[in-house]
Design an enzyme around this catalytic site. Structure first.
Site, PDB file in Angstrom:
ATOM      1  N   LYS B  85      -2.615 -49.178 -22.111  1.00 12.99           N
ATOM      2  CA  LYS B  85      -3.608 -50.344 -22.134  1.00 12.99           C
ATOM      3  C   LYS B  85      -3.695 -51.261 -20.612  1.00 12.99           C
ATOM      4  O   LYS B  85      -4.616 -51.190 -19.763  1.00 12.99           O
ATOM      5  CB  LYS B  85      -3.017 -51.440 -22.907  1.00 12.99           C
ATOM      6  CG  LYS B  85      -4.068 -52.599 -23.356  1.00 12.99           C
ATOM      7  CD  LYS B  85      -3.642 -53.224 -24.510  1.00 12.99           C
ATOM      8  CE  LYS B  85      -2.430 -53.417 -25.089  1.00 12.99           C
ATOM      9  NZ  LYS B  85      -2.346 -53.765 -26.330  1.00 12.99           N
ATOM     10  N   LYS B 134      -5.157 -14.069  -2.553  1.00 14.82           N
ATOM     11  CA  LYS B 134      -6.551 -14.588  -2.362  1.00 14.82           C
ATOM     12  C   LYS B 134      -7.617 -13.948  -3.216  1.00 14.82           C
ATOM     13  O   LYS B 134      -7.630 -12.681  -3.451  1.00 14.82           O
ATOM     14  CB  LYS B 134      -6.705 -13.794  -0.810  1.00 14.82           C
ATOM     15  CG  LYS B 134      -7.940 -14.266  -0.153  1.00 14.82           C
ATOM     16  CD  LYS B 134      -8.100 -13.333   0.971  1.00 14.82           C
ATOM     17  CE  LYS B 134      -9.524 -13.500   1.533  1.00 14.82           C
ATOM     18  NZ  LYS B 134      -9.912 -12.390   2.537  1.00 14.82           N
ATOM     19  N   LYS B 160       2.557 -16.756  -5.728  1.00 12.80           N
ATOM     20  CA  LYS B 160       2.125 -17.333  -6.902  1.00 12.80           C
ATOM     21  C   LYS B 160       0.448 -16.870  -7.192  1.00 12.80           C
ATOM     22  O   LYS B 160      -0.108 -16.568  -6.050  1.00 12.80           O
ATOM     23  CB  LYS B 160       2.067 -18.827  -6.808  1.00 12.80           C
ATOM     24  CG  LYS B 160       1.215 -19.396  -5.548  1.00 12.80           C
ATOM     25  CD  LYS B 160       1.479 -20.980  -5.811  1.00 12.80           C
ATOM     26  CE  LYS B 160       0.251 -21.428  -6.667  1.00 12.80           C
ATOM     27  NZ  LYS B 160      -1.235 -21.608  -6.158  1.00 12.80           N
ATOM     28  N   HIS B 251       1.696 -27.050 -10.571  1.00 13.26           N
ATOM     29  CA  HIS B 251       0.446 -27.166  -9.922  1.00 13.26           C
ATOM     30  C   HIS B 251       0.035 -28.509  -9.803  1.00 13.26           C
ATOM     31  O   HIS B 251       0.058 -28.953 -10.863  1.00 13.26           O
ATOM     32  CB  HIS B 251      -0.424 -26.124  -9.935  1.00 13.26           C
ATOM     33  CG  HIS B 251      -1.426 -26.085  -8.903  1.00 13.26           C
ATOM     34  ND1 HIS B 251      -2.588 -26.859  -8.702  1.00 13.26           N
ATOM     35  CD2 HIS B 251      -1.471 -24.987  -7.925  1.00 13.26           C
ATOM     36  CE1 HIS B 251      -3.311 -26.426  -7.765  1.00 13.26           C
ATOM     37  NE2 HIS B 251      -2.464 -25.459  -7.288  1.00 13.26           N
ATOM     38  N   GLY B 323      -3.419 -25.289   4.243  1.00 18.07           N
ATOM     39  CA  GLY B 323      -3.405 -25.758   5.742  1.00 18.07           C
ATOM     40  C   GLY B 323      -2.437 -25.155   6.414  1.00 18.07           C
ATOM     41  O   GLY B 323      -2.137 -25.558   7.667  1.00 18.07           O
ATOM     42  N   GLY B 346      -4.457 -18.723   3.163  1.00 15.04           N
ATOM     43  CA  GLY B 346      -5.171 -18.513   4.329  1.00 15.04           C
ATOM     44  C   GLY B 346      -4.323 -18.251   5.659  1.00 15.04           C
ATOM     45  O   GLY B 346      -4.483 -17.133   6.349  1.00 15.04           O
TER      46      GLY B 346
HETATM   47 MG   LIG Z   1      -4.983 -22.644  -5.229  1.00 15.88          MG
HETATM   48 MG   LIG Z   2      -3.403 -51.966 -28.574  1.00 13.98          MG
END
Ligand SMILES: [Mg+2]
Ligand SMILES: [Mg+2]
Lengths: 396, 396
Positions: B85, B134, B160, B251, B323, B346
Site C-alpha cells: 500500500k 547477436k 548468454k 537479467h 556499451g 556489440g
Molecule cells: Mg540483451
Molecule cells: Mg488494506
C-alpha cells in the site's frame, strides 16, 4: 499475423523517428538497413514497426508494433520484449498497450467478471458494496468471526482480508476459509443474501495453486491476491485453473512502485487496467480519486475504462478504494456507475454505532442514489446513514 | 525476534515523525495510542517501530522496523508489508532494506555465487568475460552454433542468450541446450577451458521449474532469467531447487520500471542488489556506468557492494553491462575489481575481425590490466586488441 502494440511517453524535442526506429529494431531483429536483401526477406516478419510518433514537447509519444511471432504468448515474454531493456533506457514510460484479438484470446481474461460476480451474489441493479477487516494482525479467530459476521449482516456484498494479513498461527488461512464459509452460510440462510469473502492467498509462488485449490474445496468464495508481489503470469495461472473456480480480486500492493512516476514505469491504465484484465482478475482494487491515498481522476477513469470497455474478455469490476465513506457514494456512482464496487474499511468500522451499522449506512446511501434521493433526505429516515454523514460529511 | 528494516526517501519539510508513525502503525497493528492497555500488551510484538527520521530537505528519510512475526518468510509477504500500500502513498521511494541474520538465513542466497562459479570455470584470479549472442530472432540453429563456437573459442568464460530470445521453433530451448553443451564440451576438450552458456529460461511460471530441471538434465550449464517479468519469489524457488544445480543469471529486464525514478519505486541497490542476492541470483546484470543505457556510478557501486559485501549469503557476481568494449576494461577493473564479469555484445560481435577476435581482444585487455600494462603497450603485441582500440577507442 498477431502483434502487440505499445505506446511510450518520452521527452519531446528529440529526433523521435530515429529513437523510435532504434527501439523497433533493437527489441526485434537488431539491425536492418545494413542487412543483405536475402536476410531482410528472412527477417521481415520479425521486424518491429514504428506506427506513430507524436511530439507534444515537453513530452512526446512513440508507438511501436511488435510481431507476436517473436515471443511466446505469455505476459513475461511480452513485458520483456516491449519494456524489458527499454525500461532501463532513460526517461520513458509505457503508457498504452494493445493486443489484437487473436493474441488476446490466448489469455484467459476474468473467469467471472462483472456478470459472473453479479450472478454469484444475486445482485444485478446496483454497485456492490465491499468492506475490509480492520486491524487483524495479532488478533485471533474470535475477532475474525465477530468482524465478518457484523460486516455481512450489515449488508455488504463482499468482505476482504487486509492485504497484509498472511497465513499466521492466530488466524490460519484454512481456518479463515472454513469459519468464513460457516458464517456466510448462516447469514445467507437467515437473510437470503449471499456474501463473498476474499481470503488473502499468500505464501510461496509454487504453492499458490494447490493452496487455492484446497481453499476452494474448503469453501472459499473468493481470493484476494497481491499480484504485483508475485507476477501477472501467476495471476493468470490461478485464473486459468479450472479447480480454482471463485472470483479473484487483485490488490494493487507494490504497483505504485511501477506506476507512480509521471516519467518512468507503466501507466495505471496499462498495469491495473489492461494487464490485470487480460491476466484474469475479476475485481481490481485501485486508489480512488477521493481519499488521502488518491489517484488523479483521469487515471482512475482510465483504469475503469480498461477494465470494462468491450474486448474479447469479460469485464472486470473496478474497485476504487481508500478514503471511502457513505457521503462519497453519490460521487462514486457518478464517476464509476453501477458497474463498480464501493469499498470501505475505516468508513465502515469507524461508524459511531459499529461495523454492522457502517455497512448498513453504505447500503442506504447506495439505495438513495439509485432512487434519486439526496443523502440528506434519505438520512431523515435512516439513522445509520444520518450518523455516517454527521461524522464524515457529504462533499458536494 | 526477527525484523525487516526499511528506509524510505520522502519529501522533506513534513512532520516526519508523524508520517513515520503513521506508516509504522498503518502497516502493522493499525492504531496504538487509543488502544486499551491490555490490547497494547497483546499487540506489542506486532507493532512497527520508527527507527530514525532524517530531514535533509528537499528530501528526507524514514526508517521503520517491521516485526517478522507479522509475515511469512517470503519475499511477496515482505514486499507487500514494507512497500505494498505504501508504494501508492504519494512521493516515496524504498531506498534500503535490512534483514537480520536469522531472517536472512531463511532465504537461500546464491547457490554458486562468486566462488562456485570460479570453481566451475576454473578461473580464480581475474574478472570473467561474458558475451551475448547477436540478433538471434529469426535465425536458426546453424547461426546459433556458429556464434556460440566463435565466442567460446575467442576466449570468453560465459555466453548468454539475449533476454528477448524465447522458446521458438527456429532455435527451440532444448535444442539450444543440447547443441550448446555439445559445442562447449568440444571447446573444453580442445582448449581445456570450461565455458558456461546461460540459456534463457522463459515461458509460463508454473512450468519453469520442470523446464529448468529438464534443461539441467540435458546439459545446461547456466540459466538466464528475466526475474522482474516474473517475480523474485520465482527466482528463489529456482535457486532452492536441488535439481536445478547450475548458476542462475538475473537479467534486469523490466526493472527500470521500478528503479528509474528518483522519487518513486525501489532503489537499484535494493532491487538488483540486496533482493536478487537474497533470492538466490548467482550473477546480476545491470547497466554499466559507461554506455548509452547507463546508471550513475554511485548506483552501480551500490549494486556491486550489495552483491558482494559480507552477509550470511554467498557473494553474487556483479555484471555491469551495455556499451562495453575492450578499451573500457581498465575502467571496469578499477571500478568493479576482480570480482566482476565483463559483459559485451556489440563490443565482441562488432570487432572488425569477427566475434572470436572480439572475444580474444577482451581477454587480452584483461590480461594487460592485471599485468599493469597499458592497453596501448599491450596492443603493440596483440592484433585483436589493437583493432578493437582502433575502432572503439580507449577513454582515459
Ligand atoms: Mg540483451
Ligand atoms: Mg488494506
Amino acid at each position: 499475423m498477431s502483434f502487440v502494440t505499445a505506446t511510450y511517453l518520452v521527452p519531446g524535442g528529440l529526433d523521435l523517428h530515429k529513437k523510435a526506429e532504434g527501439i523497433a529494431l533493437g527489441l526485434t531483429v537488431g539491425s536492418w538497413t545494413d542487412l543483405p536483401a536475402l536476410e531482410q526477406a528472412q527477417l521481415k516478419k520479425h521486424k518491429g514497426e514504428v506506427i506513430a510518433t507524436n511530439d507534444g514537447t515537453p513530452k512526446a509519444t512513440i508507438t511501436i508494433r511488435y510481431p507476436a511471432v517473436n515471443f511466446t504468448p505469455d505476459i513475461p515474454a511480452i513485458l520483456t520484449t516491449i519494456f524489458g531493456k527499454l525500461s532501463l533506457d532513460g526517461e520513458i514510460k509505457l503508457v498504452d498497450i494493445a493486443f489484437d484479438d487473436a493474441l488476446a484470446k490466448q489469455f484467459p481474461g476474468p473467469q467471472f467478471g462483472v456478470d459472473g460476480i453479479r450472478e454469484l451474489i444475486g445482485v444485478h441493479d446496483r454497485p456492490l458494496v465491499m468492506s475490509i477487516f480492520k486491524g487483524m494482525i495479532g488478533k485471533g479467530l474470535d475477532e475474525f468471526e465477530t468482524q465478518l459476521d457484523a460486516q455481512a449482516r450489515g449488508g455488504v456484498d463482499l468482505v476482504k482480508d487486509d492485504e497484509i494479513l498472511f497465513d499466521n498461527p492466530l488466524t490460519p488461512f484454512e481456518e479463515r476459509v472454513k469459519r468464513g464459509k460457516h458464517i456466510l452460510d448462516k447469514v445467507e440462510q437467515e437473510t437470503g443474501r449471499r456474501v463473498l469473502y476474499a481470503v488473502n492467498l499468500s505464501g510461496r509462488t509454487f504453492e499458490l495453486r494447490d493452496k487455492a485449490r484446497k481453499a476452494v474445496k474448503l469453501g472459499a468464495s473468493a481470493l484476494l491476491f497481491n499480484v504485483f508481489a508475485y507476477g501477472l503470469d501467476t495471476l493468470q495461472a490461478l485464473a486459468e485453473d479450472p479447480e480454482i473456480n471463485v472470483p479473484i480480486m487483485a490488490h494493487p500492493a507494490v504497483s505504485g512502485a511501477l506506476t507512480a512516476s509521471p516519467d518512468y514505469g507503466i501507466a495505471n491504465s496499462v498495469l491495473l487496467g489492461k494487464l490485470l484484465r487480460i491476466a484474469g482478475a475479476d475485481l481490481v482494487l485501485f486508489p480512488s480519486p477521493y481519499g488521502s491515498v488518491a489517484l488523479p481522476k483521469e487515471e482512475t477513469d482510465a483504469i475503469a475504462l480498461a477494465l470494462t470497455e468491450p474486448t474479447v474478455h469479460r469485464a472486470a469490476y473496478p474497485v476504487p478504494s481508500a478514503g471511502i465513506h457513505p457521503g462519497l457514494v453519490p460521487h462514486l456512482v457518478r464517476d464509476f456507475g453501477e458497474i463498480s464496487v464501493i469499498n470501505a474499511g475505516g468508513g465502515i468500522h469507524g461508524h459511531p454505532d459499529g461495523s454492522a451499522a457502517g455497512a448498513t449506512a453504505f447500503r442506504q446511501a447506495v439505495d438513495a442514489v439509485l432512487d434519486d434521493t439526496s443523502l440528506e433526505d434519505a438520512a431523515l429516515q435512516k439513522a445509520e446513514l444520518a450518523a455516517a454523514i454527521k461524522l464524515w460529511g457529504h462533499p458536494l
